[in-house]
Scaffold this motif. Structure first.
Motif, PDB file in Angstrom:
ATOM      1  N   ILE A  38       0.852  -1.188   0.000  1.00  0.00           N
ATOM      2  CA  ILE A  38       0.000   0.000   0.000  1.00  0.00           C
ATOM      3  C   ILE A  38       0.887   1.236   0.000  1.00  0.00           C
ATOM      4  N   SER A  39       0.592   2.144  -0.930  1.00  0.00           N
ATOM      5  CA  SER A  39       1.346   3.392  -1.079  1.00  0.00           C
ATOM      6  C   SER A  39       1.264   4.238   0.179  1.00  0.00           C
ATOM      7  N   GLY A  40       2.182   5.179   0.284  1.00  0.00           N
ATOM      8  CA  GLY A  40       2.233   6.077   1.430  1.00  0.00           C
ATOM      9  C   GLY A  40       0.924   6.813   1.651  1.00  0.00           C
ATOM     10  N   GLN A  41       0.527   6.891   2.911  1.00  0.00           N
ATOM     11  CA  GLN A  41      -0.703   7.570   3.316  1.00  0.00           C
ATOM     12  C   GLN A  41      -0.338   8.688   4.281  1.00  0.00           C
ATOM     13  N   ILE A  42      -0.915   9.850   4.050  1.00  0.00           N
ATOM     14  CA  ILE A  42      -0.688  10.990   4.933  1.00  0.00           C
ATOM     15  C   ILE A  42      -1.947  11.231   5.765  1.00  0.00           C
ATOM     16  N   PRO A  43      -1.833  11.955   6.869  1.00  0.00           N
ATOM     17  CA  PRO A  43      -3.026  12.256   7.663  1.00  0.00           C
ATOM     18  C   PRO A  43      -3.929  13.236   6.904  1.00  0.00           C
ATOM     19  N   LEU A  44      -5.164  12.824   6.696  1.00  0.00           N
ATOM     20  CA  LEU A  44      -6.152  13.663   6.007  1.00  0.00           C
ATOM     21  C   LEU A  44      -7.365  13.864   6.899  1.00  0.00           C
ATOM     22  N   GLN A  45      -7.889  15.071   6.917  1.00  0.00           N
ATOM     23  CA  GLN A  45      -9.161  15.378   7.567  1.00  0.00           C
ATOM     24  C   GLN A  45     -10.032  16.067   6.535  1.00  0.00           C
ATOM     25  N   ASP A  46     -11.187  15.477   6.281  1.00  0.00           N
ATOM     26  CA  ASP A  46     -12.093  15.988   5.260  1.00  0.00           C
ATOM     27  C   ASP A  46     -11.382  16.101   3.912  1.00  0.00           C
ATOM     28  N   GLY A  47     -10.507  15.129   3.627  1.00  0.00           N
ATOM     29  CA  GLY A  47      -9.810  15.079   2.347  1.00  0.00           C
ATOM     30  C   GLY A  47      -8.654  16.048   2.199  1.00  0.00           C
ATOM     31  N   LYS A  48      -8.318  16.761   3.261  1.00  0.00           N
ATOM     32  CA  LYS A  48      -7.234  17.753   3.189  1.00  0.00           C
ATOM     33  C   LYS A  48      -6.102  17.362   4.142  1.00  0.00           C
ATOM     34  N   PRO A  49      -4.846  17.668   3.772  1.00  0.00           N
ATOM     35  CA  PRO A  49      -3.723  17.358   4.659  1.00  0.00           C
ATOM     36  C   PRO A  49      -3.902  17.983   6.038  1.00  0.00           C
ATOM     37  N   ALA A  50      -3.586  17.194   7.062  1.00  0.00           N
ATOM     38  CA  ALA A  50      -3.704  17.638   8.451  1.00  0.00           C
ATOM     39  C   ALA A  50      -2.357  17.469   9.149  1.00  0.00           C
ATOM     40  N   PHE A  51      -2.193  18.158  10.255  1.00  0.00           N
ATOM     41  CA  PHE A  51      -0.948  18.121  11.037  1.00  0.00           C
ATOM     42  C   PHE A  51       0.229  18.572  10.175  1.00  0.00           C
ATOM     43  N   ILE A  52       0.174  19.827   9.789  1.00  0.00           N
ATOM     44  CA  ILE A  52       1.217  20.429   8.962  1.00  0.00           C
ATOM     45  C   ILE A  52       2.334  20.932   9.876  1.00  0.00           C
ATOM     46  N   GLY A  53       3.557  20.548   9.572  1.00  0.00           N
ATOM     47  CA  GLY A  53       4.703  21.001  10.352  1.00  0.00           C
ATOM     48  C   GLY A  53       5.673  19.869  10.624  1.00  0.00           C
ATOM     49  N   ARG A  54       6.662  20.168  11.467  1.00  0.00           N
ATOM     50  CA  ARG A  54       7.691  19.180  11.785  1.00  0.00           C
ATOM     51  C   ARG A  54       7.745  18.936  13.286  1.00  0.00           C
ATOM     52  N   LEU A  55       8.011  17.689  13.646  1.00  0.00           N
ATOM     53  CA  LEU A  55       8.189  17.326  15.043  1.00  0.00           C
ATOM     54  C   LEU A  55       9.441  18.011  15.569  1.00  0.00           C
ATOM     55  N   GLY A  56       9.348  18.477  16.786  1.00  0.00           N
ATOM     56  CA  GLY A  56      10.471  19.188  17.384  1.00  0.00           C
ATOM     57  C   GLY A  56      10.490  20.659  17.028  1.00  0.00           C
ATOM     58  N   GLU A  57       9.529  21.108  16.218  1.00  0.00           N
ATOM     59  CA  GLU A  57       9.401  22.532  15.876  1.00  0.00           C
ATOM     60  C   GLU A  57       7.973  22.978  16.163  1.00  0.00           C
ATOM     61  N   THR A  58       7.049  22.728  15.251  1.00  0.00           N
ATOM     62  CA  THR A  58       5.677  23.215  15.403  1.00  0.00           C
ATOM     63  C   THR A  58       4.681  22.127  15.793  1.00  0.00           C
ATOM     64  N   ILE A  59       5.105  20.865  15.782  1.00  0.00           N
ATOM     65  CA  ILE A  59       4.218  19.741  16.100  1.00  0.00           C
ATOM     66  C   ILE A  59       4.746  19.041  17.357  1.00  0.00           C
ATOM     67  N   SER A  60       3.865  18.848  18.351  1.00  0.00           N
ATOM     68  CA  SER A  60       4.255  18.158  19.582  1.00  0.00           C
ATOM     69  C   SER A  60       4.292  16.646  19.346  1.00  0.00           C
ATOM     70  N   ASP A  61       4.904  15.933  20.278  1.00  0.00           N
ATOM     71  CA  ASP A  61       4.952  14.471  20.185  1.00  0.00           C
ATOM     72  C   ASP A  61       3.535  13.891  20.147  1.00  0.00           C
ATOM     73  N   GLU A  62       2.647  14.409  20.994  1.00  0.00           N
ATOM     74  CA  GLU A  62       1.268  13.916  21.039  1.00  0.00           C
ATOM     75  C   GLU A  62       0.557  14.182  19.708  1.00  0.00           C
ATOM     76  N   GLU A  63       0.730  15.374  19.155  1.00  0.00           N
ATOM     77  CA  GLU A  63       0.132  15.674  17.851  1.00  0.00           C
ATOM     78  C   GLU A  63       0.719  14.770  16.770  1.00  0.00           C
ATOM     79  N   GLY A  64       2.013  14.485  16.858  1.00  0.00           N
ATOM     80  CA  GLY A  64       2.648  13.584  15.907  1.00  0.00           C
ATOM     81  C   GLY A  64       2.060  12.190  15.971  1.00  0.00           C
TER      82      GLY A  64
END
Length: 156
Positions: A38-64
């Protein structure tokens, strides 16, 4: 236990999204002998990319971890589509790949990847146990924090 993946996911209080469609020159999944890729899957909400950012910068471990779980839900939607929602055809997950957009000094990729691993085991039981790679990368499609892919073993 039921052989419907959609039903198992509902028992967890979740629902399978509509499988996403490729945005480039690839297909969602390929079966080869007794394996399903199965090809790579990204987090989508309502068909749109969700959780934009990088861990250790704008995204917390829990959000990751939440992003990884959401991407895993998309992975399960692709699996359900490939198997016509018939889990009796599934032997197990063989390998899960988790790619985490990370700051250069971020080192907790494994904890983030657990968001996906936990959902897969909760939804699939023993069939959901897998080997895994959790890799930090500089960026991912759409700027999302996590992308996952998987290889499954199917009954002949």
């Amino acid at each position: 236990m039921t052989d419907s993946l959609a039903h198992r996911v509902q028992q967890l209080g979740l629902s399978l999204p509509t499988p996403s469609q490729p945005i480039a020159n690839y297909v969602n999944h390929v079966a080869s002998q007794n394996q399903l890729f199965i090809s790579g899957q990204i987090p989508l909400q309502d068909g749109k990319p969700a959780f934009i950012g990088r861990l250790g910068e704008t995204i917390s471990d829990e959000e990751g971890a939440n992003a990884a779980e959401l991407a895993a839900l998309g992975l399960l939607a692709q699996l359900s589509d490939a198997l016509n929602d018939d889990l009796s055809r599934l032997v197990r997950i063989i390998r899960l790949g988790v790619f985490i957009a990370s700051a250069p000094d971020f080192q907790r990729q494994g904890a983030v990847a657990n968001g996906a691993s936990n959902l897969l085991v909760n939804a699939l039981g023993e069939k959901g146990r897998h080997v895994r790679t959790a890799v930090g990368v500089s960026s991912l499609p759409g700027g999302v924090a996590v992308e996952i892919d998987a290889i499954f073993e199917l009954r002949p």
